[in-house]
Scaffold this motif. Structure first.
Motif, PDB file in Angstrom:
ATOM      1  N   PHE A  96      -5.952  -0.190   2.522  1.00  0.00           N
ATOM      2  CA  PHE A  96      -5.793   1.116   2.159  1.00  0.00           C
ATOM      3  C   PHE A  96      -6.294   1.834   4.387  1.00  0.00           C
ATOM      4  N   ASP A  97      -5.945   3.008   3.731  1.00  0.00           N
ATOM      5  CA  ASP A  97      -7.065   3.512   5.422  1.00  0.00           C
ATOM      6  C   ASP A  97      -8.438   4.604   5.050  1.00  0.00           C
ATOM      7  N   GLN A 100      -9.341   8.469   5.173  1.00  0.00           N
ATOM      8  CA  GLN A 100      -8.438   9.386   4.489  1.00  0.00           C
ATOM      9  C   GLN A 100      -9.132   9.388   3.270  1.00  0.00           C
ATOM     10  N   LYS A 153      -7.850   1.163   9.827  1.00  0.00           N
ATOM     11  CA  LYS A 153      -8.066   2.248  11.027  1.00  0.00           C
ATOM     12  C   LYS A 153      -9.930   2.671  10.753  1.00  0.00           C
ATOM     13  N   ASP A 178      -3.033   5.844  -3.816  1.00  0.00           N
ATOM     14  CA  ASP A 178      -4.283   4.214  -3.765  1.00  0.00           C
ATOM     15  C   ASP A 178      -3.864   3.288  -5.279  1.00  0.00           C
ATOM     16  N   GLY A 219       0.689  -0.940  -0.021  1.00  0.00           N
ATOM     17  CA  GLY A 219       0.280  -0.062  -0.263  1.00  0.00           C
ATOM     18  C   GLY A 219       1.384   1.428   0.002  1.00  0.00           C
ATOM     19  N   ARG A 220      -0.103   1.997  -0.414  1.00  0.00           N
ATOM     20  CA  ARG A 220       1.071   3.138  -0.375  1.00  0.00           C
ATOM     21  C   ARG A 220       1.619   3.988   1.581  1.00  0.00           C
ATOM     22  N   TRP A 251      -9.288  -2.503   4.551  1.00  0.00           N
ATOM     23  CA  TRP A 251      -9.637  -0.829   4.950  1.00  0.00           C
ATOM     24  C   TRP A 251      -9.573  -1.142   6.525  1.00  0.00           C
ATOM     25  N   ASN A 301       1.953   4.607   5.166  1.00  0.00           N
ATOM     26  CA  ASN A 301       0.523   5.360   6.396  1.00  0.00           C
ATOM     27  C   ASN A 301      -0.181   4.892   6.243  1.00  0.00           C
ATOM     28  N   VAL A 302      -0.526   3.335   5.682  1.00  0.00           N
ATOM     29  CA  VAL A 302      -1.931   3.510   5.378  1.00  0.00           C
ATOM     30  C   VAL A 302      -2.297   2.361   6.878  1.00  0.00           C
TER      31      VAL A 302
END
Length: 452
Positions: free
Chosen positions: A301-302, A305, A329, A311, A221-222, A327, A224-225
């Protein structure tokens, strides 16, 4: 197998007990040359004697316990002696050297198990299961290996092979003695029965191999997710460093987890994004390599956000890999996660919170079920083919049996039918060792440790 072999049967290093094993016709006489019992008297089978191991110079090496197992009531069906001394490296090694000096030969890797196979105590599938028991990584893997060691696969395979031998003998007689007026026998029914058995065994092979060998799962993932947080949550320990700073993870981190009985190597990766930082660039490249080698991707994914271009790029990066969309957080379990984005290889969507633990158990079982073909095996299921060699042999048997059915349906030449039945019987015999060559045996038993 006229000689007597010896080896250390316990792992290297320090321990409470170290065991030296001897097997062969001279095991008892060699043992008596190096072991001085505290009380006089002959060795009795399956009885433990206390005494001391004596070196070639007559000096005491260690106090020890000796167990004698007379043939055929032993693992190898030969006379076997096990000497249990203190588990330090030196007393164990000196005891082995004393046995070798007294006439034993150092065993080759797997030679004890090979002798058990050659002497008819176990078949080849059970011999291989012995190694699987030793190497099992989860309780489910151990249960599958123990079931195979118990002989269920051998019984199934032998029954299928036996069903083919009578029609094969009949077809061979028709070819060799065409003028004899041989009584007609059923051929199609036993072939169909054997095929049904083999196909049933193959049906669980993919699951069995995942339970035995495990799988690799990449968290991608990108930045900080929450990939590292997810890794820690799945492991139930704080293994990866977690900070709110994007790009904290610069390299791949691999840890093994037991997810519903499946040994899974979880690979935490650097967040994939364009960067001018050469160190981060290396991390991104390693993340791509980890993804390419993985059996499954967790695309994280976050949920707190907005969906970003980075993403979207991850959807393309994982397009060729079976993927679970995660998903992260979703800290409020009562709130619905965002809608899942389109993905060509998506197999599931899971909402969870690495921070609070919501949905982590569901994610773990989803990973395991996906790796096992979509569903978890029923509780207590242990009769699964788990060895790639066995699966390959079963697949060849299926090909031969289907060809035999086609030959029967088209009334083709009898010699073709005989060739198909012979091929199927030989393929099944390879599993139990009834039709296997010395070269393959050497390869199989070379994977064992010396003391086994």
């Amino acid at each position: 197998m006229s000689d007597t072999i010896a080896a250390i049967a316990t792992p290297p290093g320090e321990g409470g007990i170290g065991i030296i094993r001897l097997s062969g016709p001279d095991a008892q006489s060699i043992a008596l040359k190096i072991f001085r019992p505290a009380r006089a008297g002959r060795l009795r089978s399956h009885r433990v004697r206390y005494g001391h191991v004596i070196g070639p110079n007559g000096a005491v090496i260690d106090e020890a316990l000796l167990t004698f197992m007379a043939a055929p009531h032993s693992f190898t069906r030969e006379d076997v002696v096990e000497i249990s001394c203190h588990g330090g490296a030196l007393p164990v090694q000196l005891t082995l050297e004393a046995a070798l000096a007294a006439g034993a030969r150092l065993a080759n890797p797997g030679e004890f198990t090979m002798r058990a196979f050659l002497n008819g105590r176990i078949d080849l599938s059970q011999a291989e299961a012995t190694l699987d028991v030793i190497r099992a990584q989860t309780s489910a893997g151990l249960a599958v290996a123990q079931a195979q060691l118990g002989g269920w696969l051998a019984r199934e395979v032998r029954a299928a092979r036996a069903a083919l031998l009578e029609p094969l003998a009949y077809i061979t007689a028709l070819i060799d003695f065409p003028e004899e007026g041989i009584e007609p026998q059923a051929v199609a029914e036993p072939v169909a029965q054997a095929l049904a058995t083999v196909e049933r065994l193959l049906a669980g092979a993919d699951q069995g191999m995942v339970i035995r060998n495990g799988a690799r799962v990449a968290l991608v993932g990108r930045p900080n997710v929450g990939k590292s947080s997810l890794l820690n949550a799945l492991l139930r320990v704080e293994r990866a460093i977690v900070t709110p700073i994007p790009g904290t993870t610069r390299d791949t981190l691999e840890e093994t987890a037991n997810l519903a009985g499946v040994p899974v190597v979880l690979i935490d990766t650097a967040g994939m994004r364009a960067s001018d930082d050469p160190v981060e660039q290396i991390g991104v490249e390693r993340a791509r390599s980890a993804l390419a080698s993985a059996d499954l991707a967790l695309l994280v994914f976050d949920a707190q956000q907005p969906f970003t271009a980075e993403d979207a790029a991850m959807l393309s990066a994982t397009a060729e890999r079976p993927t679970i969309i995660v998903w992260n957080k979703c800290d409020d379990p009562a709130s619905a996660p965002p809608p899942a984005p389109e993905h060509p290889r998506s197999v599931a969507v899971v909402a969870c919170s690495a921070r609070y633990g919501h949905g982590i158990d569901h994610l773990a079982t989803t990973i395991a079920a996906t790796l096992l073909g979509g569903t978890l095996p029923a509780m207590g299921t242990t009769h699964l083919v788990s060895n790639p060699r066995h699966r390959a042999a079963l697949r060849r048997a299926v090909e031969f049996l289907r060809a035999a059915q086609e030959t029967l349906a088209t009334n083709a030449a009898t010699d073709l039918l005989a060739a198909d039945l012979t091929g199927a019987a030989n393929a099944l015999g390879e599993i139990t060792g009834e039709t296997v060559g010395e070269d393959l045996l050497d390869v199989i038993f070379s994977r064992f440790c010396i003391g086994k």
